[in-house]
Design a protein around this motif. Sequence first.
Motif, mmCIF file in Angstrom:
data_model
loop_
_atom_site.group_PDB
_atom_site.id
_atom_site.type_symbol
_atom_site.label_atom_id
_atom_site.label_comp_id
_atom_site.label_asym_id
_atom_site.label_seq_id
_atom_site.Cartn_x
_atom_site.Cartn_y
_atom_site.Cartn_z
ATOM 1 N N TYR A 1 28.165 15.701 70.658
ATOM 2 C CA TYR A 1 27.901 16.903 69.869
ATOM 3 C C TYR A 1 28.615 18.119 70.490
ATOM 4 C CZ TYR A 1 25.410 20.733 67.622
ATOM 5 O OH TYR A 1 25.114 21.882 66.942
ATOM 6 N N GLN A 2 28.469 18.285 71.811
ATOM 7 C CA GLN A 2 29.100 19.420 72.508
ATOM 8 C C GLN A 2 30.631 19.341 72.464
ATOM 9 O OE1 GLN A 2 26.980 19.033 76.366
ATOM 10 N NE2 GLN A 2 26.323 21.120 75.991
ATOM 11 N N MET A 3 31.146 18.106 72.554
ATOM 12 C CA MET A 3 32.588 17.892 72.519
ATOM 13 C C MET A 3 33.159 18.271 71.149
ATOM 14 S SD MET A 3 34.033 14.030 72.278
ATOM 15 C CE MET A 3 33.019 13.475 73.616
ATOM 16 N N ARG A 4 32.429 17.935 70.086
ATOM 17 C CA ARG A 4 32.882 18.303 68.729
ATOM 18 C C ARG A 4 32.916 19.824 68.571
ATOM 19 N NH1 ARG A 4 29.049 14.599 65.894
ATOM 20 N NH2 ARG A 4 28.157 16.536 65.101
ATOM 21 N N GLU A 5 31.885 20.497 69.099
ATOM 22 C CA GLU A 5 31.829 21.967 69.034
ATOM 23 C C GLU A 5 33.014 22.577 69.800
ATOM 24 O OE1 GLU A 5 28.402 24.046 68.159
ATOM 25 O OE2 GLU A 5 29.055 22.551 66.703
ATOM 26 N N ALA A 6 33.227 22.074 71.016
ATOM 27 C CA ALA A 6 34.314 22.585 71.861
ATOM 28 C C ALA A 6 35.664 22.368 71.186
ATOM 29 C CB ALA A 6 34.285 21.904 73.232
ATOM 30 N N TYR A 7 35.838 21.214 70.567
ATOM 31 C CA TYR A 7 37.087 20.861 69.896
ATOM 32 C C TYR A 7 37.379 21.855 68.777
ATOM 33 C CZ TYR A 7 40.644 17.638 67.977
ATOM 34 O OH TYR A 7 41.815 17.060 67.544
ATOM 35 N N CYS A 8 36.346 22.151 68.005
ATOM 36 C CA CYS A 8 36.467 23.076 66.884
ATOM 37 C C CYS A 8 36.827 24.482 67.388
ATOM 38 C CB CYS A 8 35.154 23.088 66.118
ATOM 39 S SG CYS A 8 35.238 24.061 64.633
ATOM 40 N N LEU A 9 36.158 24.912 68.461
ATOM 41 C CA LEU A 9 36.413 26.241 69.031
ATOM 42 C C LEU A 9 37.815 26.360 69.630
ATOM 43 C CD1 LEU A 9 33.069 27.082 70.893
ATOM 44 C CD2 LEU A 9 34.158 28.488 69.125
ATOM 45 N N GLN A 10 38.208 25.326 70.390
ATOM 46 C CA GLN A 10 39.482 25.396 71.105
ATOM 47 C C GLN A 10 40.690 25.222 70.198
ATOM 48 O OE1 GLN A 10 37.249 23.286 74.605
ATOM 49 N NE2 GLN A 10 39.392 22.724 74.770
ATOM 50 N N TYR A 11 40.553 24.355 69.191
ATOM 51 C CA TYR A 11 41.739 23.994 68.411
ATOM 52 C C TYR A 11 41.624 24.329 66.925
ATOM 53 C CZ TYR A 11 42.415 21.631 72.812
ATOM 54 O OH TYR A 11 42.518 21.375 74.151
ATOM 55 N N SER A 12 40.541 25.024 66.543
ATOM 56 C CA SER A 12 40.291 25.364 65.128
ATOM 57 C C SER A 12 40.544 24.158 64.238
ATOM 58 C CB SER A 12 41.197 26.517 64.680
ATOM 59 O OG SER A 12 41.110 27.570 65.590
ATOM 60 N N SER A 13 40.069 23.020 64.710
ATOM 61 C CA SER A 13 40.309 21.772 64.001
ATOM 62 C C SER A 13 39.042 20.941 64.048
ATOM 63 C CB SER A 13 41.466 21.046 64.693
ATOM 64 O OG SER A 13 41.998 20.057 63.863
ATOM 65 N N ASN A 14 38.922 20.008 63.114
ATOM 66 C CA ASN A 14 37.725 19.177 63.045
ATOM 67 C C ASN A 14 38.011 17.821 63.685
ATOM 68 O OD1 ASN A 14 36.083 16.992 61.718
ATOM 69 N ND2 ASN A 14 35.041 18.769 60.865
ATOM 70 N N LEU A 15 37.235 17.466 64.708
ATOM 71 C CA LEU A 15 37.496 16.229 65.452
ATOM 72 C C LEU A 15 37.429 15.001 64.549
ATOM 73 C CD1 LEU A 15 38.040 14.698 68.079
ATOM 74 C CD2 LEU A 15 35.605 14.845 68.621
ATOM 75 N N GLN A 16 36.405 14.939 63.681
ATOM 76 C CA GLN A 16 36.296 13.786 62.784
ATOM 77 C C GLN A 16 37.534 13.637 61.897
ATOM 78 O OE1 GLN A 16 33.527 15.804 63.438
ATOM 79 N NE2 GLN A 16 31.703 14.846 62.586
ATOM 80 N N GLU A 17 37.960 14.764 61.322
ATOM 81 C CA GLU A 17 39.125 14.712 60.415
ATOM 82 C C GLU A 17 40.381 14.273 61.161
ATOM 83 O OE1 GLU A 17 39.419 18.527 58.504
ATOM 84 O OE2 GLU A 17 37.444 18.294 57.534
ATOM 85 N N ASP A 18 40.544 14.777 62.379
ATOM 86 C CA ASP A 18 41.733 14.411 63.156
ATOM 87 C C ASP A 18 41.734 12.923 63.509
ATOM 88 O OD1 ASP A 18 42.542 16.993 62.934
ATOM 89 O OD2 ASP A 18 42.309 17.529 65.045
ATOM 90 N N ILE A 19 40.559 12.411 63.905
ATOM 91 C CA ILE A 19 40.478 10.979 64.210
ATOM 92 C C ILE A 19 40.791 10.169 62.948
ATOM 93 C CG2 ILE A 19 38.879 9.082 64.776
ATOM 94 C CD1 ILE A 19 37.484 11.043 66.724
ATOM 95 N N TYR A 20 40.256 10.620 61.824
ATOM 96 C CA TYR A 20 40.470 9.902 60.555
ATOM 97 C C TYR A 20 41.961 9.840 60.213
ATOM 98 C CZ TYR A 20 39.623 8.103 55.899
ATOM 99 O OH TYR A 20 39.620 7.286 54.798
ATOM 100 N N SER A 21 42.658 10.950 60.445
ATOM 101 C CA SER A 21 44.069 10.953 60.050
ATOM 102 C C SER A 21 44.991 10.280 61.065
ATOM 103 C CB SER A 21 44.546 12.382 59.769
ATOM 104 O OG SER A 21 44.581 13.105 60.969
#
Length: 304
Positions: free
Chosen positions: A105-125
Amino acid sequence: MDAQLIGAALQGFQCDKDVLIDILTQRSNGQRFMIAEAYQSMYGRDLIGDLKEQLSSHFKEVMVGLMYPPPSYDAHELWHAMKGAGTDENCLIDILASRTNGEIYQMREAYCLQYSSNLQEDIYSETSGHFRDTLMNLVQGTREEGYTNPAMASQDAMVLWEACQQKTGEHKTMLQMILCNKSYQQLWLVFQEFQNISGQDLVDAINDCYDGYFQELLVAIVLCVRDKPAYFAYRLHSAIHDFGFHNKTVIRILIARSEIDLLTIRKRYKERYGKSLFHDIKNFASGHYEKALLAICAGDVEDY
């Protein structure tokens, strides 16, 4: 005082790497965060930015990596594993197969903050097939916690056994659903039941039936459920010996586990492989990079 010493080490004509190692590897993550704040107010500069500018190669990766809080470090590693040409699937496996719901959960939040990107979407693509489905399931961070149902264990074990026999898309889905969603405690029971039903260890069964990154990810989940430090000891050993010292893997595991279970990982490494982790790093790395890794790894007197 640490910030001042680091400032002097970085501003000097010749960057004093020994000072950086002595301070940054010997402080906790929380302390390093406070050093970075003090550095910012003292010099009006960003410590991570200065480290990136002044250092190079693997030594830079270690020193910069130490400065991130754990969720930000995971996010940083995942981002770099997926951006650019090609994907570092082993990095995705190492991180997502081993992290707890809270860490995910914290990693997803950090990912969104740092890279303005969604971790789930990036993994999916960036991934595909059942490997992708399994990662997408893990990144939800919705594994049951502490819950056991002994009656269900034999049923789940039967599903796993069938999935190893029949290998249809549906069976693969059921296999990953069980491994990604059941609690660790429940899965211990399931693995035991699987052994009773099939006369085979689940890891061997998965290796026999499946291949590619899907198989590697399933095995990683099983190994993490059984004994997470042993999984990381195995990953370190294979990074050092099978891949001619795969720097990124060694750095990532040492930094990410340094305040969680690195002592136990060292113990498992020595028990399983006869040589200490300290000894193996000393054999393969060199210079300030080696010194920094050894300082994080730390060692017992007999390892020197």
